[in-house]
Design an enzyme around this catalytic site. Structure first.
Site, PDB file in Angstrom:
ATOM      1  N   CYS A   9     -16.348  -9.669   5.477  1.00 55.30           N
ATOM      2  CA  CYS A   9     -15.736  -8.412   4.942  1.00 55.30           C
ATOM      3  C   CYS A   9     -14.403  -8.750   4.113  1.00 55.30           C
ATOM      4  O   CYS A   9     -13.691  -9.589   4.477  1.00 55.30           O
ATOM      5  CB  CYS A   9     -15.308  -7.719   6.307  1.00 55.30           C
ATOM      6  SG  CYS A   9     -16.914  -7.672   7.462  1.00 55.30           S
TER       7      CYS A   9
ATOM      8  N   CYS B 115       0.587   4.868   7.013  1.00 59.15           N
ATOM      9  CA  CYS B 115      -0.181   4.545   8.147  1.00 59.15           C
ATOM     10  C   CYS B 115       0.923   3.919   9.242  1.00 59.15           C
ATOM     11  O   CYS B 115       1.266   2.920   8.930  1.00 59.15           O
ATOM     12  CB  CYS B 115      -1.549   3.979   7.934  1.00 59.15           C
ATOM     13  SG  CYS B 115      -2.683   4.444   6.789  1.00 59.15           S
TER      14      CYS B 115
ATOM     15  N   ARG C 218     -17.956  -3.146  17.332  1.00 58.23           N
ATOM     16  CA  ARG C 218     -17.351  -4.644  17.153  1.00 58.23           C
ATOM     17  C   ARG C 218     -16.159  -4.402  17.948  1.00 58.23           C
ATOM     18  O   ARG C 218     -15.009  -3.387  17.789  1.00 58.23           O
ATOM     19  CB  ARG C 218     -16.907  -4.568  15.541  1.00 58.23           C
ATOM     20  CG  ARG C 218     -16.044  -5.797  15.393  1.00 58.23           C
ATOM     21  CD  ARG C 218     -15.880  -6.348  13.836  1.00 58.23           C
ATOM     22  NE  ARG C 218     -17.147  -6.546  13.269  1.00 58.23           N
ATOM     23  CZ  ARG C 218     -17.496  -5.942  12.195  1.00 58.23           C
ATOM     24  NH1 ARG C 218     -16.665  -5.170  11.573  1.00 58.23           N
ATOM     25  NH2 ARG C 218     -18.669  -6.029  11.537  1.00 58.23           N
TER      26      ARG C 218
ATOM     27  N   CYS D 289       0.873  -1.323  -0.014  1.00 58.62           N
ATOM     28  CA  CYS D 289      -0.016  -0.045  -0.167  1.00 58.62           C
ATOM     29  C   CYS D 289       0.844   1.255  -0.038  1.00 58.62           C
ATOM     30  O   CYS D 289       1.909   1.341   0.877  1.00 58.62           O
ATOM     31  CB  CYS D 289      -1.060   0.059   1.252  1.00 58.62           C
ATOM     32  SG  CYS D 289      -1.889   1.593   1.288  1.00 58.62           S
TER      33      CYS D 289
ATOM     34  N   CYS E 127       0.453   0.353  10.394  1.00 56.95           N
ATOM     35  CA  CYS E 127       0.150  -0.722   9.268  1.00 56.95           C
ATOM     36  C   CYS E 127       1.344  -1.392   8.765  1.00 56.95           C
ATOM     37  O   CYS E 127       2.250  -0.759   8.108  1.00 56.95           O
ATOM     38  CB  CYS E 127      -0.654  -0.265   8.297  1.00 56.95           C
ATOM     39  SG  CYS E 127      -1.485  -1.577   7.232  1.00 56.95           S
TER      40      CYS E 127
ATOM     41  N   CYS F 177     -19.400   1.821   7.749  1.00 57.57           N
ATOM     42  CA  CYS F 177     -18.849   1.084   8.865  1.00 57.57           C
ATOM     43  C   CYS F 177     -17.307   1.664   9.105  1.00 57.57           C
ATOM     44  O   CYS F 177     -16.664   1.830   8.170  1.00 57.57           O
ATOM     45  CB  CYS F 177     -18.410  -0.497   8.401  1.00 57.57           C
ATOM     46  SG  CYS F 177     -17.300  -1.299   9.648  1.00 57.57           S
TER      47      CYS F 177
ATOM     48  N   CYS G 296     -19.388  -6.723   2.960  1.00 59.37           N
ATOM     49  CA  CYS G 296     -18.648  -5.314   3.449  1.00 59.37           C
ATOM     50  C   CYS G 296     -17.200  -5.385   2.785  1.00 59.37           C
ATOM     51  O   CYS G 296     -16.618  -6.580   2.648  1.00 59.37           O
ATOM     52  CB  CYS G 296     -18.498  -5.428   4.933  1.00 59.37           C
ATOM     53  SG  CYS G 296     -17.598  -3.959   5.643  1.00 59.37           S
TER      54      CYS G 296
END
Length: 315
Positions: free
Chosen positions: A90, A50, A253, A46, A53, A181, A121
């Protein structure tokens, strides 16, 4: 709302739990937990930075990038998830935003999982208007796009996109009629006020997210947060209880980080209003409690997985 959120979060813990549990019982079956399954359909590489991550190409993680998973493999995994009791499936891709060439496969995944009777999702990064409409037409039920933390702390963990970028994507999704979400991550060095602000931001959206994942940071080797100190567990409980009170009809969640939580902490989170978990032994690139461990915990607590037909029958 700001003063109310602070007042709620800072209540004596027993008062906060009592209030949150009352709200929970008024809106959901108190002994049912929604079981969702998360599959990484495209891992690593990616371009975002972040700090938490392992999938970021900028973080020095040893995780190698993969191509988008084949549609039939995704559907095979979805069938297994349904057989194991999951009601929401998901699918997450490590993208800043999807390329148009990948959308046909993504659409086929949504349509295939939807045809199994599972809630669908996706989390694919930022979306433009055309991509949102494609997902809506495919029947996508939920789109996940976490705001991660407070607006004030956001630039400390991500520099390749803005907090406003996140909010804008959430609004596109909402206006298209797809359920939102969105949640965040605790334990990244944020202050208590940051945690309150994050929850307040979610509750103050035009409509609170239908699903709010609260993640506990899993320090991943190779990332800037690999050595982050653990969060006080009661701060997690307070965040969940506050989210339950400010977003009464949302699923909250208890998401990443459960493998490091005691059974007692998880039970307290369920009492505080958490009524959804991810099942399966892998959560994107991190570990998660095995199904057998969750089944034993549910049995000890008298909890049962929520069935698909129960979702429409909440009080």
């Amino acid at each position: 709302m700001k003063d109310r959120a602070h007042e709620i979060y800072n209540l004596p813990l027993m008062d906060l739990l009592f209030r949150a549990h009352g709200v929970h019982r008024a809106n959901f079956h108190p002994n049912r937990i929604q079981c969702a399954k998360l599959l990484s359909i495209k891992t690593g590489g990616c371009p975002e930075d972040c700090a938490y991550c392992a999938q970021s190409a900028r973080n020095g993680s040893a995780l190698s990038a993969s191509k988008l998973m084949e549609v039939e493999r995704v559907l095979t995994e979805a069938r297994r998830a349904k057989a194991a009791g999951a009601t929401r499936y998901c699918m997450g891709a490590a993208w800043r935003s999807p390329k148009q060439r990948d959308m046909p496969a993504v659409i086929a995944m949504v349509e295939g999982v939807k045809a199994m009777g599972l809630e669908t999702c996706m989390t694919l990064g930022m979306l433009d208007d055309e991509q949102v409409m494609q997902l809506k037409q495919a029947g996508l039920d939920y789109y996940n796009h976490n705001i991660d933390t407070s607006e004030g702390f956001y630039s400390s963990i991500v520099s390749t996109r803005s907090f406003a970028d996140r909010i804008n994507t959430l609004e596109r999704v909402r206006q298209a009629g797809i359920n939102v979400c969105s949640g965040g991550i605790l334990g990244m060095g944020e202050t208590k006020d940051d945690r309150i602000s994050m929850i307040q931001t979610l509750a103050d959206l035009p409509e609170p997210p239908k699903s709010i994942p609260i993640n506990l940071l899993i320090p991943m080797p190779g990332t800037p947060m690999a050595d982050a100190p653990p969060l006080d567990p009661f701060e997690l409980v307070r965040a969940i209880a506050t989210a339950r009170i400010l977003a009464p009809s949302s699923y909250v969640r208890l998401s990443a980080g459960r493998s490091a939580m005691s059974d007692e902490l998880q039970a307290m989170c369920f009492f505080a209003g958490a009524n959804s978990i991810f099942v399966g032994d892998t959560l994107l690139t991190a570990g998660n409690p095995e199904d057998s461990k969750d089944a034993k915990l549910f049995a000890r607590l008298g909890l049962k997985p929520e069935a698909l037909q129960e979702i429409a029958d909440q009080p």
